[in-house]
Design a protein around this motif. Sequence first.
Motif, short mmCIF file in Angstrom:
data_model
loop_
_atom_site.label_atom_id
_atom_site.label_comp_id
_atom_site.label_asym_id
_atom_site.label_seq_id
_atom_site.Cartn_x
_atom_site.Cartn_y
_atom_site.Cartn_z
N ARG A 114 -0.27 -16.70 20.57
CA ARG A 114 -0.50 -15.14 20.54
C ARG A 114 -1.85 -14.68 20.40
O ARG A 114 -2.68 -15.14 19.78
CB ARG A 114 0.29 -14.69 19.26
CG ARG A 114 1.90 -14.93 19.15
CD ARG A 114 2.76 -14.86 20.21
NE ARG A 114 2.76 -13.43 20.37
CZ ARG A 114 3.95 -12.70 19.51
NH1 ARG A 114 4.58 -13.24 18.64
NH2 ARG A 114 3.89 -11.35 19.66
N PRO A 171 2.80 -16.46 25.33
CA PRO A 171 2.62 -15.39 26.38
C PRO A 171 1.17 -14.82 26.37
O PRO A 171 0.11 -15.43 25.56
CB PRO A 171 3.07 -14.09 25.94
CG PRO A 171 3.31 -14.43 24.39
CD PRO A 171 3.58 -15.80 24.24
N PHE A 173 -1.97 -11.78 27.76
CA PHE A 173 -2.29 -10.73 28.30
C PHE A 173 -3.73 -10.46 28.45
O PHE A 173 -4.67 -11.11 27.67
CB PHE A 173 -1.67 -9.47 27.28
CG PHE A 173 -2.08 -9.40 25.92
CD1 PHE A 173 -3.32 -8.50 25.67
CD2 PHE A 173 -1.43 -10.09 24.76
CE1 PHE A 173 -3.42 -8.36 24.32
CE2 PHE A 173 -1.99 -9.76 23.59
CZ PHE A 173 -3.07 -9.00 23.34
N ASP A 211 4.85 -8.77 23.81
CA ASP A 211 4.50 -9.72 24.86
C ASP A 211 5.78 -10.90 24.48
O ASP A 211 5.09 -12.07 24.84
CB ASP A 211 3.09 -10.40 24.56
CG ASP A 211 2.74 -10.69 23.02
OD1 ASP A 211 3.69 -10.45 22.12
OD2 ASP A 211 1.72 -11.21 22.86
N VAL A 216 9.44 -7.30 25.45
CA VAL A 216 8.41 -6.85 26.84
C VAL A 216 8.79 -5.56 27.44
O VAL A 216 7.88 -4.79 28.26
CB VAL A 216 8.38 -7.92 27.80
CG1 VAL A 216 9.53 -8.28 28.38
CG2 VAL A 216 6.94 -8.01 28.49
N TYR A 222 7.24 -2.74 34.13
CA TYR A 222 7.63 -4.10 33.97
C TYR A 222 8.50 -4.71 35.18
O TYR A 222 9.24 -3.72 35.89
CB TYR A 222 7.97 -4.62 32.64
CG TYR A 222 9.48 -4.07 32.54
CD1 TYR A 222 10.88 -4.88 32.82
CD2 TYR A 222 9.76 -2.80 31.84
CE1 TYR A 222 12.04 -4.44 32.54
CE2 TYR A 222 10.87 -2.23 31.60
CZ TYR A 222 11.94 -3.04 31.86
OH TYR A 222 13.30 -2.53 31.70
N TYR A 244 -3.33 -3.16 29.41
CA TYR A 244 -2.87 -4.44 29.29
C TYR A 244 -2.04 -4.80 30.55
O TYR A 244 -1.27 -4.37 30.92
CB TYR A 244 -2.42 -4.70 28.01
CG TYR A 244 -3.28 -4.54 26.71
CD1 TYR A 244 -4.66 -5.45 26.79
CD2 TYR A 244 -2.87 -4.19 25.59
CE1 TYR A 244 -5.44 -5.24 25.99
CE2 TYR A 244 -3.74 -4.11 24.26
CZ TYR A 244 -5.02 -4.54 24.56
OH TYR A 244 -5.92 -4.20 23.56
N VAL A 246 0.35 -7.68 31.06
CA VAL A 246 0.88 -8.57 30.03
C VAL A 246 1.97 -9.80 31.09
O VAL A 246 2.63 -9.17 31.70
CB VAL A 246 1.78 -7.89 28.96
CG1 VAL A 246 2.57 -9.12 28.03
CG2 VAL A 246 0.96 -7.11 28.23
N VAL A 248 4.70 -12.69 30.70
CA VAL A 248 5.70 -13.35 29.77
C VAL A 248 6.55 -14.29 30.44
O VAL A 248 7.25 -13.95 31.57
CB VAL A 248 6.40 -12.43 28.78
CG1 VAL A 248 7.58 -13.16 27.88
CG2 VAL A 248 5.59 -11.54 27.91
#
Length: 798
Positions: A114, A171, A173, A211, A216, A222, A244, A246, A248
């Motif tokens: 993480r 994940p 980011f 994340d 998410v 997304y 950010y 991200v 996933v």
Amino acid sequence: DVIRHVVVLLLLTTHVLYGEANTNTSVVVQKDAQFDITYLDTVTSENQTIYAFNHTVSKNKTEGVRVSVELLSERPNGPVLFVVRQKQAVLSFQVPLILRGLYQRKYQYTQVGRTLCQPPTLALSEMQFFYVDVSTLSTSGVHYQLRVSRVESFTLQTDKKFTFNATPSQPQFFKYVFPDGEDTVIVKVNSQKNFPCSVMSIQDIQCPVYDLDNNVAFIGMYQTMTKTGAITVQRKDFPSNSFYVVVVVKTEDEACGGPLKFYSLLPDELLDAGNRSKTLDVVVSPAINSNVYIMGVLFCLGIFLSFYILTFLVACIENKRCAHGCCGLSPASPYEYGSFGELLGISFALSLSERPLDVVGRCRQESLSSVEEDDYDTLADIDSDKNIVRTKKYLCVSDLARKDKRVLNKKYQIYFWNIATIAVFYALPVIQLVITYQTVVNVTGNQDICYYNFLCAHPLGALSSFNNILSNLGYVMLGLLFLLIVLQRDILHNRALMRNDTPALECGIPKHFGLFYAMGTALMMEGLLSACYHVCPNYTNFQFDTSFMYMIAGLCMLKLYQKRHPDINASAYSAYACLAAVIFFSVLGVVFGKGNTAFWVVFSVIHIVATMLLSTQLYYVGRWRLDSGILRRILYVIYTDCIRQCSGPMYIDRMVLLVMGNIVNWSLAAYGLIKRPNDFASYLLAIAICNLLLYFAFYIIMKLRSGERVLFLALVCILFTAVVWGFALFFFFQGLSTWQKTPAESREHNRDCILLSFFDDHDIWHFLSSIAMFGSFLVLLTMDDDLDTIQREKIYVF
């Protein structure tokens, strides 16, 4: 913020209570730890370990910090809890990490990584501490591995690609800061392989960062992705001028169209996660600026305004030519077979065996043009009179243009007023619905709702893809231009009637403009509804894009038929009722058609029966009735024409058209029944277009066989329209997106803009198809101009 504070308070309370419960037996050990060093240790319910880290945080520089954990014990008695305490943030996770998939299937991961969020700092530079607490309730020792490291290239640079790996439990980011002067960027994430399925998210700079697969979608924008993902990000949506990125990896692949597996599991049974590592590239590129928007709008307006200018010039030249007495054919000009062939330098061999030379003379004697509409409808022997006239072997236009022109004009004007009414009541709820769609996309951030070409989707205001909407302007502008052209012809024709000009009264194809007005209105509505569809293109609202295409195809066929059959063409009410039935089946196909055998059987039967009924109606020129005696008459015709004397068809030309039409339609019905295409609306549109093209080809061929000419203007329109249609279809079949697949699979077809860095292939399809439709309408309007000085008794019906 309230939710975040509550979560932090609960975690701290749990930690305190957990510590108090084990005060007598648990030993807490704090260690000073360093970055990039792997710590191998053991934790039990009797001891806890706290790793203390410190690092310097600068206001103008952000460094990512990543915590990686691996559980070394194969079957621990209980999970290990890792709590990362930072300034203004707390992150906690357990190992093994349990993630849920479809149908609540559970997957466990023993490796977890993480990235820590970065709380903002006001000072230019300050020392910050954070702690990693490790604890468990397992009575036996659990071996683990801990490593804290700095993330290279945590802050993404414009136009610089960065490669990384991600898994469901690890994940990634990264941070991006808008440079000065840059208001819009496109974030692109790519991978060499389709699966495992992943999610790309754009989130504001805040803690916590969502994340994981199960959270998410909570904030930000997304979208799911296989090989390609792209999101356009605007500075105005992020007050901190940064965000950010991200990424996933999902626990399962069903969201991206992967195989759907079913398991018979016990409630607490865990599935092996397998190898779900994925290598991805991320790059942030500047989007277009306002100048490109302006150039795109001006280009779009310039193209279609040029047609207005060209039309004005042609009208001026034509008026000037008419002023010198060179407009059209004089009544005494020779009218011979093959004149169009001579224009092209081609010799046409015309078969005249079926049309004796004395037929033209007979058409005049046999016609009853003196009968008025009112008298015609009240004569006692009207049915027998119609049968005598309409069942002749060789019909002339004068035989089917006997009704009062004023009555027919009112009849055909209803087409325009009805379609105008339909347009209002159809468009208003459509506009309201797509506004709702766009609002949902903007509020939820779910980029999977709409199937855009994300690599060339330029937002403007609340609209996510303004360029796809703007490119529909051509339908509206050219539809309006066609209405103006028809209005000009209508005015000139009415003036000629007021002067009692013989050519206007007795020559040429009867001029009825109601259907032309309806066609122009339908073209404008097609542009409006296509723009509405492209506000948020998806499976459920594709019918908005096709409804008026059905109407355009139907109106064009009706207009072709009306040219030679003005007295017996369908009324507006029956025509629109049939088109309403088509749209009704389109909706049923969208809702029930996918994989539904019963629906396809019923539709195919209706399609074939309707084709046969229409064929019978056309063959007998309207002198056929569907009543209780229909079966008796069918058997009688079969006996007399097929068994008793086996005679050939009386109307050979019509029979050839109808046989070909039935072959085409039966083939399309069989294809639909066997293949059952998912895109039912396009399948239905293909049926309409195939029938229209077949009838148009038949009309042109029969026009040439009848010795009629095609004037230069109409010839130019035909050739120009054919070429434009060819290029338009090329761009249409590029397939930049498809809602027949999942959103992630659709994005694999996305491509960059190809025109002015603003328009994509589908926009060019909009440009060219609107021009081609306009040209097709002009062909219908001008193709019989050569008959304007020919007596109607000499114009054949086919």
